[in-house]
Design a protein around this motif. Structure first.
Motif, mmCIF file in Angstrom:
data_model
loop_
_atom_site.group_PDB
_atom_site.id
_atom_site.type_symbol
_atom_site.label_atom_id
_atom_site.label_comp_id
_atom_site.label_asym_id
_atom_site.label_seq_id
_atom_site.Cartn_x
_atom_site.Cartn_y
_atom_site.Cartn_z
ATOM 1 N N UNK A 64 11.539 28.387 -21.694
ATOM 2 C CA UNK A 64 12.647 27.399 -22.528
ATOM 3 C C UNK A 64 12.905 26.018 -21.869
ATOM 4 N N UNK A 65 12.555 25.390 -23.683
ATOM 5 C CA UNK A 65 12.601 24.288 -23.041
ATOM 6 C C UNK A 65 14.448 23.006 -23.658
ATOM 7 N N UNK A 66 14.660 23.732 -25.064
ATOM 8 C CA UNK A 66 15.419 23.804 -25.810
ATOM 9 C C UNK A 66 16.144 25.188 -26.169
ATOM 10 N N UNK A 67 17.336 24.347 -26.244
ATOM 11 C CA UNK A 67 18.449 25.830 -27.206
ATOM 12 C C UNK A 67 19.611 25.218 -27.814
ATOM 13 N N UNK A 68 19.190 24.932 -29.254
ATOM 14 C CA UNK A 68 19.795 23.578 -30.536
ATOM 15 C C UNK A 68 21.104 24.861 -31.251
ATOM 16 N N UNK A 69 22.042 24.317 -31.867
ATOM 17 C CA UNK A 69 22.637 24.687 -32.691
ATOM 18 C C UNK A 69 21.838 24.344 -33.361
ATOM 19 N N UNK A 70 21.440 24.890 -35.139
ATOM 20 C CA UNK A 70 20.665 24.649 -36.446
ATOM 21 C C UNK A 70 21.261 23.282 -36.839
ATOM 22 N N UNK A 71 22.810 23.431 -36.921
ATOM 23 C CA UNK A 71 23.212 22.479 -37.367
ATOM 24 C C UNK A 71 22.935 20.938 -37.183
ATOM 25 N N UNK A 72 22.669 21.434 -35.515
ATOM 26 C CA UNK A 72 22.514 19.810 -35.639
ATOM 27 C C UNK A 72 20.924 19.844 -34.755
ATOM 28 N N UNK A 73 20.407 20.186 -35.693
ATOM 29 C CA UNK A 73 19.112 19.916 -35.061
ATOM 30 C C UNK A 73 18.344 19.339 -36.434
ATOM 31 N N UNK A 74 16.931 18.825 -36.021
ATOM 32 C CA UNK A 74 16.171 18.387 -37.569
ATOM 33 C C UNK A 74 14.586 19.122 -37.526
ATOM 34 N N UNK A 75 14.048 19.507 -38.616
ATOM 35 C CA UNK A 75 12.290 20.104 -38.127
ATOM 36 C C UNK A 75 11.791 18.667 -36.786
ATOM 37 N N UNK A 76 11.706 17.512 -37.415
ATOM 38 C CA UNK A 76 11.204 16.713 -36.971
ATOM 39 C C UNK A 76 11.445 16.350 -35.147
ATOM 40 N N UNK A 77 12.434 16.704 -34.842
ATOM 41 C CA UNK A 77 12.815 17.397 -33.701
ATOM 42 C C UNK A 77 12.460 18.493 -32.501
ATOM 43 N N UNK A 78 12.415 19.084 -34.104
ATOM 44 C CA UNK A 78 12.375 20.417 -33.083
ATOM 45 C C UNK A 78 10.556 20.781 -33.583
ATOM 46 N N UNK A 79 9.509 20.328 -34.137
ATOM 47 C CA UNK A 79 8.146 19.957 -33.906
ATOM 48 C C UNK A 79 7.906 19.145 -32.883
ATOM 49 N N UNK A 80 8.501 17.872 -32.443
ATOM 50 C CA UNK A 80 8.034 17.080 -31.175
ATOM 51 C C UNK A 80 8.706 18.180 -29.936
#
Ligand SMILES: Nc1ncnc2c1ncn2[C@@H]1O[C@H](COP(=O)(O)OP(=O)(O)OP(=O)(O)O)[C@@H](O)[C@H]1O
Ligand SMILES: [Mg+2]
Lengths: 316, 521
Positions: free
Chosen positions: B237-253
């Protein structure tokens, strides 16, 4: 002789013979249906029948009880079914190879045990076989009565098993699971059904039926054990499963048809025509092949047949 | 994409407040297959009311982790707790008993059985050993009305559409009293309207205090449906984020462990002369039923034509006929001035056509051959790889090495067997083989199906490059996002016919969705 050909006695005799010839195939076919509906082609069938024939005969002679012979044949069939389950289900080996291996093993083993028990006598030992049991009233029906209702108890048992297997497959909880395991073991597994267990139980129960089918040959149909007593009836049963589209009732009709042809060819042989008797012998088999060619195009085998199932294998 | 209110509300629960007790909790889960470590010391939890998305590249370990949770795979180490209680001996049966249900990517249904039989399998109703279907029927009807579904319980599953089959899977899970529903790439096979329906069902389910794990490669879907996103990379697991506080760009990277570079959409000029001309094409499918009905289509130089449609509407047959793998019952295919010999793939290859087949494994590659051998499959007879009529293994190997390098295929060398590669790398081998001959026409069927964002973008980038070089490209895809992102012109196939056509820059998603479900107007 030729009067008999059209006579009532001929028809009755033929029907009676047909039923007798069909019975071992019906037992074995039902056993194979159980195995294949659960997804395992059991080609150990021919050998299992032979072991059943031998064991039934030996136990009947040694104990003096025909029914103990039948039970012993069922038990040996169960053991061979279990062996098939270990090879094809638990070790995941090829079903073809496992089944043929069991048939080869049984062929040798049956003769070996028979020789251990009786040596090689010039006159083979015999049993007093099952006698016919006439069903009151029904046996008196003209034409068919004596043919159908004055038969061996094992014949009646085989009839009772046809609807019983049908009900088991289509009307019980176990039947639903068994069919699911045969069609899509992955689906059954993820629904919490124990796939190896269901397959094992099907093979073991199916093996029992095959064994009893074999015992019918040495304890009712004939009264002695010969190496070729099964004579390909196991393979015929496999064909009948396909002919019947994996349905016990249709498979039994196929077995009946085979029995009828077998009875007919015996009668034709007895006419003493100037034709080698082998020609008559092959009639039922040729017709079986022809019938298979016509129906098997529509046949729908259980989708999971022949595929070993292991949970962590790729592609589930 | 808007984040739904329900999703936003649910996000507040698990993240931030420690008082909320998880429905399930996995700790330090490790699982390896022979030499591959699929997951390593993974901690994961699902909270009541949340839809948790699981993201990651191909082979990151998403499916494996969920199979462990479902008891389908046995972990090498680690622990699973359901509402605080550990599962001692994990198995699907035990998982089902504890309210965990997984809907696999390949449906676990028995096609010849009825909807009802499939739903009750393993949980049969009736007294003693006998089946009582009526009792199950009543319970199924109640469930259907609660979740607004109306499948015919007596229908055989094989007669249902993929979307309906998925509903059977969902009903199956609900019937067993699921509290946690795991869905592995559920939207990959659905049309847009079905996706909307699925999302509605999932939200209803989650709002009743249940949890959902949603696996997908499509970032915009994940942003829309989930309240929390967990990213896996190389089994961790490299990250766990609330959806409201992330972006597709961040997720992709996060997924690839670096920035994902998007390629320029177009550099060359607009479409040129017609290259591929399909006229009046007709063909039957494997069952002998007409599947392609009088299809006319022209594709020009420097043009990508996207063929959208729900699977099974004749796209596969069309691709096969065009390439000569299926004999048409009428019509013709022309490349440039050459009319192709029907049913003869070698004439298509000679005319400069390349294909990216829909099924990588069945019709794309020979899994037991080396990468180098696979790379010359379509031009092994060209003389380029022969010396004195025998295969020149030296040249074949060098060719392999060059393409492995050029297409960034992750493999230790050209002698490696294809079967050991991951999905994305298999697709790169196919791409390398078809594109290295500089084809005039490319027929690409589902080129990125099942591939992660990085791999998909790489493939799209290559298609753009080929288009700009001058190739005429037919892109067949069930993924509307892919069609919209890549095509210059879009046609929609429905029941073997082309029912709509629109330039990509004027295409509206809803209109395409309507065409795909047969509403023409
Ligand atoms: N049953 C199996 N046998 C052997 N290796 C496996 C098995 N299942 C998964 N693996 C390996 O474990 C790793 C993780 O695979 P997994 O299927 O969990 O990935 P994923 O994240 O679901 O990928 P995708 O997005 O492609 O579905 C991969 O390297 C894969 O090759
Ligand atoms: Mg996966």
């Amino acid at each position: 002789m030729s009067d008999d050909l059209v006579g009532l006695a001929f028809v009755t005799g033929l029907l009676a013979a047909a039923v007798r010839m069909a019975t071992p195939v019906v037992f074995a076919m039902l056993g194979e249906v159980l195995a294949e509906r659960a997804g395992v082609l059991n080609l150990g069938i021919e050998g299992t029948m032979l072991m059943g024939a031998m064991t039934g005969f030996v136990v009947a002679i040694k104990t003096g009880s025909l029914w103990l012979g039948v039970l012993a044949a069922a038990a040996v069939g169960m053991l061979l079914g279990l062996l098939m389950a270990v090879l094809a289900v638990h070790l995941g080996l090829s079903q073809h190879v496992s089944g043929l291996g069991i048939t080869l093993l049984s062929t040798g083993l049956a003769m070996f045990i028979y020789r251990l028990c009786f040596g090689s006598p010039t006159v083979p030992p015999t049993v007093v076989p099952f006698g016919q049991v006439a069903i009151p009233v029904l046996a008196k029906i003209p034409l068919v009565g004596p043919a159908l209702f004055d038969q061996y108890a094992l014949v009646y048992l085989s009839w009772a098993l046809i609807p019983a297997v049908s009900v088991l497959l289509y009307r019980t909880k176990i039947g639903l699971r068994l069919r699911a395991v045969g069609e899509n073991p992955f689906a059954a597994d993820t629904a919490g059904v124990n796939v190896p267990l269901v397959r094992t139980v099907s093979l073991v129960c199916g093996g029992a039926l095959m064994g009893v089918g074999g015992a019918f040959l040495t304890l009712a149909h004939q009264n002695m054990f010969l190496m070729d007593v099964v004579g390909g009836r196991g393979w015929i049963a496999v064909a009948m499963v396909i002919f019947g589209n994996w349905d016990p009732v249709k498979g039994a009709l196929g077995a009946g048809l085979f029995g009828l042809l077998d009875g007919l060819q015996l009668r034709l042989q007895a006419l003493g025509l100037a034709v080698p008797f082998h020609v008559f012998l092959i009639i039922p088999y040729v017709v079986t092949v022809l019938a298979m060619m016509s129906v098997s195009r529509k046949a729908m085998a259980p989708a999971g047949l022949l595929k070993p199932y292991r949970r962590e294998d790729r592609g589930g | 994409m808007p984040v739904s209110e329900a999703a936003a509300a649910a996000a507040a629960g698990p993240i931030g407040s420690a008082s909320c007790r998880p429905l399930i909790e996995m700790s330090r889960i490790s699982k390896r297959f022979l030499d591959v470590v699929a997951t390593r010391d993974v901690d994961f939890a699902v909270f009541p009311g949340e839809i948790c998305a699981l993201l990651g590249e191909n082979g990151a370990g998403k499916t494996t982790l969920m199979n462990v949770l479902f008891g389908f795979y046995t972990a090498d180490s680690g622990e699973i707790r359901v509402q605080g209680e550990p599962i001692a001996t994990p198995s699907p049966k035990e998982a089902i008993r504890r309210g965990i249900q997984m809907i696999h990517q390949h449906f676990a249904l028995v096609p010849p059985m009825s909807v009802l039989e499939n739903v009750i399998l393993g949980h049969e109703t009736g007294a003693g050993p006998f089946l009582d279907l009526d009792e199950g029927l009543a319970r199924l009807a109640a469930l259907q009305s609660r979740f607004g579904m109306n499948l015919d319980p007596a229908a055989r599953v094989w007669t249902l559409s993929v979307g309906e089959q998925q509903k059977v899977e969902i009903l199956k899970a609900l019937y067993r009293g699921a509290r946690v529903l795991i869905m592995d790439e559920p939207t990959a096979v659905l049309v847009p309207s079905e996706i909307v329906e699925l999302f509605k069902t999932l939200r209803t389910f989650a709002s009743q205090g249940n949890g959902v794990v949603f696996i997908s490669h499509k970032l915009n879907e994940v942003m829309e449906i989930s309240s929390r996103i967990v990213v896996l990379r190389n089994g961790q697991v490299v990250a766990s984020r609330a959806t409201a506080r992330t972006t597709p760009r961040e997720l992709a990277s996060l997924m690839v462990g670096g920035e994902v570079v998007e390629r320029a959409r177009r550099s060359g000029g607009g479409p040129g002369d017609p290259v591929l001309e399909i006229s009046g094409l007709e063909a039957s499918n494997d069952k002998g039923v007409p599947a392609v009905k009088r299809v006319d289509l022209t594709v020009r130089q420097r043009e990508i034509v996207g063929i959208a449609g729900v699977s099974g509407n004749g796209q596969r047959e069309l691709a096969e006929v065009v390439f000569g793998l299926r004999t048409p019952s009428g019509g013709s295919v022309t490349v440039g001035a050459t009319r192709l010999v029907s049913g003869d793939p070698s004439s298509s290859i000679a005319a400069g056509m390349a294909r990216i087949p829909e099924d990588r494994i069945a019709t794309g590659l020979l899994m037991s051959l080396s990468i180098a051998d696979n790379l010359i499959l379509e031009n092994h007879g060209s003389g380029e790889f022969l010396s004195f009529c025998l295969m020149d293994h030296d040249r074949i190997r060098r060719h392999g090495e060059r393409l492995i390098h050029e297409y960034h295929i992750k493999a230790t060398g050209p002698a490696v067997v294809a079967g050991s590669l991951s999905g994305g790398n298999l697709q790169k081998v196919i791409l390398a083989r078809s594109l290295s001959s500089r084809p005039r026409v490319i027929v690409a069927a589902q080129p990125t199906r099942g591939l992660d964002v990085g791999a998909a973008q790489y493939i799209h980038g290559r298609l753009f490059e080929e288009r700009d070089r001058g190739a005429a490209i037919v892109l067949i895809s069930e993924d509307l996002d892919e069609i919209l992102a890549v095509s210059d012109r879009i046609v929609v196939m429905y029941e073997g016919r082309i029912v709509g056509e629109v330039p990509a820059d004027r295409a509206a998603r809803d209109q395409l969705g309507l065409w795909m479900s047969g509403v023409v107007g």
